[in-house]
Design an enzyme around this catalytic site. Sequence first.
Site, PDB file in Angstrom:
ATOM      1  N   GLY A 138     -32.636   8.659 -45.114  1.00 58.68           N
ATOM      2  CA  GLY A 138     -32.211   7.358 -45.635  1.00 58.68           C
ATOM      3  C   GLY A 138     -32.569   6.237 -44.657  1.00 58.68           C
ATOM      4  O   GLY A 138     -33.067   5.187 -45.045  1.00 58.68           O
ATOM      5  N   ARG A 167     -34.104   6.941 -38.319  1.00 54.36           N
ATOM      6  CA  ARG A 167     -34.240   8.406 -38.350  1.00 54.36           C
ATOM      7  C   ARG A 167     -35.695   8.804 -38.585  1.00 54.36           C
ATOM      8  O   ARG A 167     -36.174   9.800 -38.049  1.00 54.36           O
ATOM      9  CB  ARG A 167     -33.398   9.008 -39.473  1.00 54.36           C
ATOM     10  N   ARG A 218     -40.901  -4.525 -44.927  1.00 48.30           N
ATOM     11  CA  ARG A 218     -39.440  -4.717 -44.840  1.00 48.30           C
ATOM     12  C   ARG A 218     -38.786  -3.970 -43.678  1.00 48.30           C
ATOM     13  O   ARG A 218     -37.588  -3.685 -43.719  1.00 48.30           O
ATOM     14  CB  ARG A 218     -38.768  -4.277 -46.142  1.00 48.30           C
ATOM     15  N   ARG A 268     -35.613  14.904 -49.493  1.00 46.18           N
ATOM     16  CA  ARG A 268     -34.635  14.008 -48.870  1.00 46.18           C
ATOM     17  C   ARG A 268     -33.889  14.747 -47.762  1.00 46.18           C
ATOM     18  O   ARG A 268     -33.505  15.911 -47.930  1.00 46.18           O
ATOM     19  CB  ARG A 268     -33.644  13.538 -49.940  1.00 46.18           C
ATOM     20  N   SER A 272     -27.198  12.346 -45.722  1.00 49.46           N
ATOM     21  CA  SER A 272     -25.809  12.722 -45.474  1.00 49.46           C
ATOM     22  C   SER A 272     -25.065  12.690 -46.811  1.00 49.46           C
ATOM     23  O   SER A 272     -25.546  12.111 -47.786  1.00 49.46           O
ATOM     24  CB  SER A 272     -25.170  11.761 -44.474  1.00 49.46           C
ATOM     25  N   ASP A 299     -18.712  13.339 -44.021  1.00 50.36           N
ATOM     26  CA  ASP A 299     -17.299  13.006 -44.186  1.00 50.36           C
ATOM     27  C   ASP A 299     -16.712  13.840 -45.318  1.00 50.36           C
ATOM     28  O   ASP A 299     -17.450  14.376 -46.144  1.00 50.36           O
ATOM     29  CB  ASP A 299     -17.114  11.502 -44.440  1.00 50.36           C
ATOM     30  N   ARG A 345     -23.519  13.428 -35.837  1.00 50.62           N
ATOM     31  CA  ARG A 345     -24.502  13.227 -36.907  1.00 50.62           C
ATOM     32  C   ARG A 345     -25.903  13.569 -36.423  1.00 50.62           C
ATOM     33  O   ARG A 345     -26.705  14.141 -37.141  1.00 50.62           O
ATOM     34  CB  ARG A 345     -24.508  11.767 -37.382  1.00 50.62           C
TER      35      ARG A 345
HETATM   36  N1  HPA Z   1     -19.980   8.347 -50.985  1.00 52.51           N
HETATM   37  C1  HPA Z   1     -21.262   8.120 -51.261  1.00 52.51           C
HETATM   38  N2  HPA Z   1     -22.243   8.491 -50.453  1.00 52.51           N
HETATM   39  C2  HPA Z   1     -21.938   9.132 -49.320  1.00 52.51           C
HETATM   40  C3  HPA Z   1     -20.620   9.394 -48.976  1.00 52.51           C
HETATM   41  C4  HPA Z   1     -19.591   8.980 -49.857  1.00 52.51           C
HETATM   42  O1  HPA Z   1     -18.383   9.176 -49.612  1.00 52.51           O
HETATM   43  N3  HPA Z   1     -20.648  10.019 -47.784  1.00 52.51           N
HETATM   44  C5  HPA Z   1     -21.932  10.139 -47.403  1.00 52.51           C
HETATM   45  N4  HPA Z   1     -22.715   9.608 -48.346  1.00 52.51           N
END
Ligand code: HPA
Length: 231
Positions: free
Chosen positions: A20, A24, A43, A88, A91, A204, A217
Amino acid sequence: MSIHINSKKDEIAETVLMPGDPKRAKWIAENFLNNAELVNTVRGNHGYTGITPQGERITIQASNMGMPTLSIYAEELITKYGVKCLMRLGSCGALNAETKLRQIFLAISSGSDSALNFKHFGLTTYAPTANFELLLQAYQAAKKLGISVEVGTNFATDDFYDLTDQWKVFAEFGVKTIEMESAALYTIAARYKIQALSINTVSDNLVTGEKLSSDEREKTFTDMVKIALAM
Ligand code: HPA
């Protein structure tokens, strides 16, 4: 050149890894590839092409966040640069209490609340699905490397700060993870008959509220790159 990618046609490889975050992309190029060259600067969403330790040419192009943005890069990479495989490296949030932070998930399929797929399919549902060969290769590569990996269904949302807690409905139906890209990636790949896979690390947990620190991470990100490069 395309609107959002200022590379020459032959500067993009047939396989593209899509983190993303543009930082990275730079980090992967500098730490995992030989002879990496900056090939896209539009960009500040940088892309790099280089050679993997196994001698294969590969491009790393950041998708940035969300399905509208990923769609722009995926569409241009496929239609203007002839890309055949998009992976992809992202996270995700976990949707049940048992899933540990840092767990890597291969998204076998992805639901979505995105208007993108409503535009294509109206009220009928389409099942955005990973390429099976890539999924199997990633699974086997992770096992061989001793990296813990699970396969699960994902929910791709347009709404990071969702006030409605819609993820809870998806969790009821066994969906394991939430992020913001995979449904669009799989739908575009299907349309153009190319291969796609999302490899995501749990950063998370929406049930327990736990979150990874930025140091942690980085470590898990390394594991995803190792899997992708060992396939
Ligand atoms: N929501 C959407 N995208 C995400 C989240 C989330 O809680 N955590 C990591 N990517």
